[in-house]
Each structure stands twice: as C-alpha cells, then as structure tokens.
Design a protein around this motif. Structure first.
Motif, PDB file in Angstrom:
ATOM      1  N   ALA A  33      -2.590  12.378  -5.956  1.00 14.84           N
ATOM      2  CA  ALA A  33      -2.596  11.298  -4.973  1.00 14.84           C
ATOM      3  C   ALA A  33      -1.822  10.117  -5.519  1.00 14.84           C
ATOM      4  CB  ALA A  33      -4.017  10.872  -4.616  1.00 14.84           C
ATOM      5  N   MET A  34      -1.160   9.416  -4.613  1.00 18.52           N
ATOM      6  CA  MET A  34      -0.477   8.172  -4.943  1.00 18.52           C
ATOM      7  C   MET A  34      -0.855   7.167  -3.872  1.00 18.52           C
ATOM      8  SD  MET A  34       3.306   9.672  -5.967  1.00 18.52           S
ATOM      9  CE  MET A  34       3.810   8.278  -6.993  1.00 18.52           C
ATOM     10  N   ALA A  50      -3.096   5.527   0.947  1.00 18.81           N
ATOM     11  CA  ALA A  50      -2.949   6.566  -0.071  1.00 18.81           C
ATOM     12  C   ALA A  50      -2.429   7.826   0.578  1.00 18.81           C
ATOM     13  CB  ALA A  50      -4.278   6.829  -0.760  1.00 18.81           C
ATOM     14  N   ILE A  51      -1.789   8.656  -0.241  1.00 14.87           N
ATOM     15  CA  ILE A  51      -1.228   9.913   0.249  1.00 14.87           C
ATOM     16  C   ILE A  51      -1.403  10.971  -0.822  1.00 14.87           C
ATOM     17  CG2 ILE A  51       1.099   9.271  -0.534  1.00 14.87           C
ATOM     18  CD1 ILE A  51       2.167  10.825   1.943  1.00 14.87           C
ATOM     19  N   ASN A  58      -4.358   8.129   4.157  1.00 11.56           N
ATOM     20  CA  ASN A  58      -5.555   7.342   4.421  1.00 11.56           C
ATOM     21  C   ASN A  58      -5.140   5.876   4.405  1.00 11.56           C
ATOM     22  OD1 ASN A  58      -8.291   6.688   4.787  1.00 11.56           O
ATOM     23  ND2 ASN A  58      -8.592   6.459   2.594  1.00 11.56           N
ATOM     24  N   TYR A  59      -5.584   5.107   5.412  1.00  8.54           N
ATOM     25  CA  TYR A  59      -5.197   3.710   5.519  1.00  8.54           C
ATOM     26  C   TYR A  59      -6.422   2.823   5.674  1.00  8.54           C
ATOM     27  CZ  TYR A  59      -0.461   5.378   6.616  1.00  8.54           C
ATOM     28  OH  TYR A  59       0.775   5.976   6.571  1.00  8.54           O
ATOM     29  N   SER A  62      -7.295  -2.468   8.379  1.00 12.89           N
ATOM     30  CA  SER A  62      -6.505  -3.679   8.638  1.00 12.89           C
ATOM     31  C   SER A  62      -5.007  -3.416   8.723  1.00 12.89           C
ATOM     32  CB  SER A  62      -6.781  -4.717   7.549  1.00 12.89           C
ATOM     33  OG  SER A  62      -6.415  -4.207   6.277  1.00 12.89           O
ATOM     34  N   VAL A  63      -4.555  -2.256   8.255  1.00 10.09           N
ATOM     35  CA  VAL A  63      -3.113  -1.990   8.247  1.00 10.09           C
ATOM     36  C   VAL A  63      -2.727  -0.804   9.133  1.00 10.09           C
ATOM     37  CG1 VAL A  63      -2.970  -2.905   5.910  1.00 10.09           C
ATOM     38  CG2 VAL A  63      -3.084  -0.428   6.243  1.00 10.09           C
ATOM     39  N   LYS A  64      -3.692  -0.131   9.711  1.00 14.62           N
ATOM     40  CA  LYS A  64      -3.391   1.020  10.562  1.00 14.62           C
ATOM     41  C   LYS A  64      -2.483   0.608  11.709  1.00 14.62           C
ATOM     42  CE  LYS A  64      -7.506   3.816   9.652  1.00 14.62           C
ATOM     43  NZ  LYS A  64      -8.799   4.338  10.190  1.00 14.62           N
TER      44      LYS A  64
END
Length: 115
Positions: A33-34, A50-51, A58-59, A62-64
């Motif tokens: 994961a990063m 994260a990815i 995954n977000y 607040s930033v989706k």
C-alpha cells in the motif's frame, strides 16, 4: 531502508489544483500500500488517500470527489491529484509506504490554499 522523495506542494488559490508525487527507492519489496496523510498543527496525522498494489483505493470523506490517488508500480511512485482545493486543505502532506516489514514516511510537503 526505504527512501521517499515527495514533490509537488506549493501555493494555490482556492478552487485550484495541485498534483503531488512520491517516489520510493532503496529496500523496496512487497509494497502492498502507498498513501498520503496530512497533519494539521496540533493534530494527529490522518489518512487522506491510500491505494493498494492491486489498485483498491480509500479516501477520507473530506476529499472524496476532489482528490484522486494513483500509483505506478513499475516506478514505485504514488500520485495525488488534488482538485477544487479549499483553504482548509492547507497543511503538510506526507507520503507513506507500507511493506511487510513496516511503514516508511516521507519528509512532507507543504500545501497552502490561499488567495
């Protein structure tokens, strides 16, 4: 030991865009994961996005819809495209890499959203 080099922070007006990148080098193996975190003064570091190696993302709520995370596994690089930036997005953004041996952090890059 993993070295993380972040770039792309800076000053942008509200509603503008910035793109961050983080390149990993060194003892890179089994990166699963990063991601990107931010830390406001006096607060704990929190997940932004994260990815995984498989591309699952995954977000933070607040930033989706405004931020997009992506990665280039061949280059061991993770990117964060930030659109429709708001003044409250102003903070230091940190890259993190998760491996079976543990997590590694970048030095952080400042993002300032201001007119």
């Amino acid at each position: 030991q993993v070295q993380l080099v972040e770039s792309g922070g800076g000053l942008v007006q509200p509603g503008g865009s910035l793109s961050l990148s983080c390149a990993a080098s060194g003892s890179i193996f089994s990166i699963y994961a990063m991601g990107w975190y931010h830390q406001a003064p006096g607060k704990q570091r929190e997940l932004v996005a994260a990815i995984t190696s498989g591309g699952s993302t995954n977000y933070a709520d607040s930033v989706k819809g405004r931020y997009t995370i992506s990665r280039d596994n061949a280059k061991n690089t993770v990117y964060l495209q930030m659109n429709s930036l708001k003044p409250e997005d102003t903070t230091v953004y940190y890259c993190k890499v998760d491996q079976s041996s543990g997590g590694s952090w970048g030095q952080g890059t400042q993002v300032t959203v201001s007119s």
